[in-house]
Design an enzyme around this catalytic site. Structure first.
Site, mmCIF file in Angstrom:
data_model
loop_
_atom_site.group_PDB
_atom_site.id
_atom_site.type_symbol
_atom_site.label_atom_id
_atom_site.label_comp_id
_atom_site.label_asym_id
_atom_site.label_seq_id
_atom_site.Cartn_x
_atom_site.Cartn_y
_atom_site.Cartn_z
ATOM 1 C CG ASP A 264 19.180 17.581 6.225
ATOM 2 O OD1 ASP A 264 18.561 18.619 5.882
ATOM 3 O OD2 ASP A 264 19.356 17.290 7.418
HETATM 4 C C1 BGC Z 1 17.428 20.045 8.529
HETATM 5 C C2 BGC Z 1 16.240 19.259 8.053
HETATM 6 C C3 BGC Z 1 15.241 20.177 7.424
HETATM 7 C C4 BGC Z 1 15.907 20.936 6.289
HETATM 8 C C5 BGC Z 1 14.996 21.903 5.576
HETATM 9 C C6 BGC Z 1 17.992 20.939 7.437
HETATM 10 O O1 BGC Z 1 18.943 21.805 7.941
HETATM 11 O O2 BGC Z 1 18.415 19.184 9.008
HETATM 12 O O3 BGC Z 1 15.669 18.564 9.119
HETATM 13 O O4 BGC Z 1 14.133 19.464 6.981
HETATM 14 O O5 BGC Z 1 16.995 21.682 6.821
HETATM 15 O O6 BGC Z 1 14.676 22.976 6.376
#
Ligand code: BGC
Length: 732
Positions: A264
């Site tokens: 993540d």
């Molecule tokens: C989120 C993810 C997301 C990623 C990219 C993160 O803050 O938890 O679900 O895919 O950002 O935007």
């Protein structure tokens, strides 16, 4: 002259010789993927290998330009393809051709109880991702609904591991048939946004295996998902983006996952752990204090130069990076270097139709006293539409799932198109303030004046359609924050009471991805859970309200009467949101309806519940045999009749109970379901199958799945709380 002549002859000879096949093996699509991987790997420098393991921009990795191996491009997910984001900031890049179709939120998809719609959803969103040249779509979300306060529940598939598993697999298959990798997220236990970066989850192996992992396991084993995203939180003291148990043992060893683990964004915290405990591609990390774009060092990522140094010094075996690179190359060959992937489509009518069908089938009718709904066109002269969600975008905000939509039909627009503008009067009623990611900005409008105006509007109408609920603001259904309370926000309970004083004919339509308390539940004749429905929101909702569409959605999670009735919330702070950084999942396996049923707590609305404009009569459940061995499959059947006057669909459910077990078992567990369409008066025999193996529990002593011999009861039901009949079987 002679010399020139022989040179000429020599050249002629070379030109006429059969051409040498110089295509490197890794570029040869006819060769098995594993051979291509080994060939590419053997030609890469250590620097090139490490470069594949981390971002080069907010949403891309660099590939290996020297070898013609392209970049990997990713996009959120999971409800549409996100707008283009800048190279190294979160700002939109300002394109004008990235307006996508917004599909309904995943809670709505789960509420359809229709896996074939999940497949259509996956195909459509996969086509959009492919058209936008994305190689990885960051979705679907498969975390389990543990508390109604979790700000991201709307991105997930509800509280039941079986339902979530059945819905996640076809979504993934649909996306990946476009040559785009799905990236199921967030692995695992990211079940709250509060303190999500640090909270350390303490949980039993059994709850992990029975409740929180099955959807991910199905994604890997049945969906053959090509990538998975590690979560921000910790499990047993280790961050999930480098968690030995989750990523090495369970995902890669036990489930034989052959794809890529993506972090993540900002979820990696340590080079050695990331290298050794299963992380393959590090995304979104911030470098220490360097915030200016010029200095923002992708090379300073944990899996960039610190990793390279360890490898170069011999402090980290090359086999570690090779394993990551093999996985990444496999993903590249499956996606961007696949020669037979389709080209995709974008913002087309077919995608709108898919979004519409999911929305129509996911809307849940919660209450309908004296057939208050539907409201046929022409029945009433004046319909008051009240509430901010009648006009507010349900796709703008909420964090990374936010969309720049091609179009979004609001509920008010949908209702106006249906009933005609001469029959609709509208009043805001309440306001919430603008969308903001990490702060609450209250509206400048006066709340009391809004209530007064709405009451006046309600007085002048035959019926009121109240469209409220939550929204995608900070502290609502939004990433990065949890809700602060179970009640409806922005003074809506007060507003509903005020409206009821002047007009009792109110249908309450909730736009949300979460359960809310309903102090007015007995006072209003009709209640609808409408979810976040995407581009076709207003059309789907108006279709249900006017009766063109017969609702057939069922709740993918339980609505507690009060917050403390929910299992996780009943154990205090140590359970949610955690104390001193630690959290204990004290409810263990008794999540959602498993808790309500076992503890005999009556929910406001149970899991699996939803009404229709018609009625169904279930016949007695039967099995093909009385007793089974552990490797057999139970064939279940029962008749169901549409006893009403219109056609409709019913999501029938089968729950299992073990009569006497050596461990605690939930009162009921969902083991099969099917959406059945029946014309008025029609009877069908529903046929379902349950593998005896699916009756197993996770045995903490043997660390495996155990089916105990003895009696099991199977029940057919219209919801977890509405059992129609039961049959006893014996497992030998
Ligand atoms: C989120 C993810 C997301 C990623 C990219 C993160 O803050 O938890 O679900 O895919 O950002 O935007």
């Amino acid at each position: 002259m002679k010399k020139v002549k022989s040179l000429f002859l020599g050249l002629l000879l070379v030109a006429t010789l059969p051409a040498q096949n110089t295509t490197p093996l890794y570029l040869d699509n006819t060769k098995p993927i594993d051979q291509r991987i080994e060939d590419a790997l053997s030609q890469m420098t250590l620097e090139e290998k490490v470069a594949l393991c981390h971002a080069q921009s907010k949403f891309s990795t660099p590939g290996v330009p020297r070898l013609g191996i392209p970049e990997i491009w990713m996009s959120d997910g999971p409800h549409g393809v996100r707008e283009e984001i800048s190279w190294d900031s979160w700002n939109p890049s300002g394109w004008t051709n990235d307006y996508s179709t917004a599909f309904p939120a995943l809670t709505c998809l789960a509420a359809t109880f229709n896996p074939s719609l999940a497949h259509d959803y996956g195909i459509a969103i996969g086509e959009e991702a492919r058209f936008r040249k994305k190689d990885i779509l960051l979705g679907p979300g498969a975390n389990i609904y543990r508390t109604p306060l979790n700000g991201r529940n709307f991105e997930y598939l509800g509280e039941d591991p079986f339902l979530a598993s059945k819905m996640v697999v076809p979504y993934i298959l649909g996306v990946q048939q476009n040559g785009v990798a799905a990236c199921v997220k967030h692995f695992a236990l990211n079940n709250q946004e509060e303190n999500r970066d640090a909270v350390n989850v303490n949980i039993s192996d059994r709850a992990l295996q029975e409740i929180y992992l099955p959807a991910f396991k199905a994604a890997v084993e049945e969906g053959k998902v090509w990538s998975i995203m590690g979560s921000y939180n910790q499990l047993r003291g280790q961050h999930c983006c480098h968690n030995e148990l989750l990523l090495n043992k369970i995902l890669k060893d036990d489930w034989k996952f052959d794809g890529v683990v993506v972090s993540d964004w900002g979820g990696v915290h340590d080079t050695r752990q990331a290298a050794l405990y299963g992380m393959d591609i590090e995304m979104g990390s911030y470098t220490n204090g360097l915030t200016s774009a010029a200095k923002f060092g992708y090379n300073d990522y944990y899996l960039a130069s610190p990793f390279l140094q360890l490898l170069k010094k011999g402090e980290m075996p090359v086999a570690v990076v090779d394993d990551k690179v093999r996985r990444i190359l496999r993903l590249i060959f499956r996606t961007t270097m696949s020669s037979n992937r389709p080209f995709g489509r974008y913002g087309c009518d077919e995608h709108s139709q898919t979004a519409l069908r999911v929305a129509q089938e996911g809307i849940v009718l919660l209450k309908n006293e004296k057939q208050f709904l539907p409201i046929p066109v022409g029945k009433y002269k004046t319909i008051a539409v009240i509430g901010e969600n009648a006009t507010r975008s349900a796709t703008f905000g909420g964090g990374s799932s936010m969309l720049k939509v091609k179009y979004e039909v609001s509920p008010l627009e949908g209702l106006t198109a249906k009933y005609g503008k001469d029959h609709i009067i509208h009043s805001l009623g309440y306001v919430s303030g603008p969308v903001s990611y990490d702060k609450v900005e209250p509206s400048k409008l006066n709340a009391d004046s809004l209530i007064l105006a709405a009451v006046e509007t309600a007085k002048n109408a035959d019926v009121v359609i109240f469209i409220g609920g939550l929204n995608k603001n900070y502290l609502q259904d939004c990433e990065g924050s949890d809700r602060e309370a179970y009640e409806l926000p922005f003074g809506q309970d007060k507003l509903i009471s005020a409206l009821l004083k002047v007009n009792k004919n109110i249908a309450v339509i909730l736009v949300s991805g979460n359960a809310v308390s309903m102090p007015w539940v007995k006072d209003v004749p009709a209640i609808v859970e409408n979810w976040y429905l995407g581009s076709e929101a207003g059309n789907a909702m108006a279709g249900v309200v006017c009766g063109d569409i017969n609702p057939s959605g069922k709740l993918p999670f339980s609505f507690p009467v009060k917050l403390e009735d929910n299992a996780a919330m009943s154990f205090g702070k140590i359970s949610y949101p955690g104390e001193g950084g630690n959290q204990f999942y004290k409810e263990d396996i008794l999540v959602g309806y498993r808790w309500f049923d076992t503890k005999k707590i009556k929910p406001l609305f149970p899991f699996g519940y939803g009404l229709s404009y018609t009625t169904f009569e279930y016949g007695k459940i039967a099995t093909d045999k009385k007793s089974y061995t552990a490797d057999e499959t139970i064939k279940i059947s029962f008749p169901i009749k549409n006893t009403g006057k219109i056609s409709g669909s019913e999501a029938v459910q089968v729950y299992a109970t073990q009569s006497k077990a050596s461990v605690i078992r939930p009162a009921k567990e969902l083991k099969a379901f099917k959406k059945v369409f029946l014309k008025a008066g029609e009877t069908q025999i529903v046929e379902l199958e349950v593998k005896v193996q699916d009756l197993a529990f996770y045995n903490e002593i043997t660390k495996g799945w155990t089916v105990e011999s003895g009696e099991f009861i199977l029940r057919n039901a219209a919801s977890s709380a509405d059992v129609k009949s039961s049959v006893s079987i014996l497992v030998k």
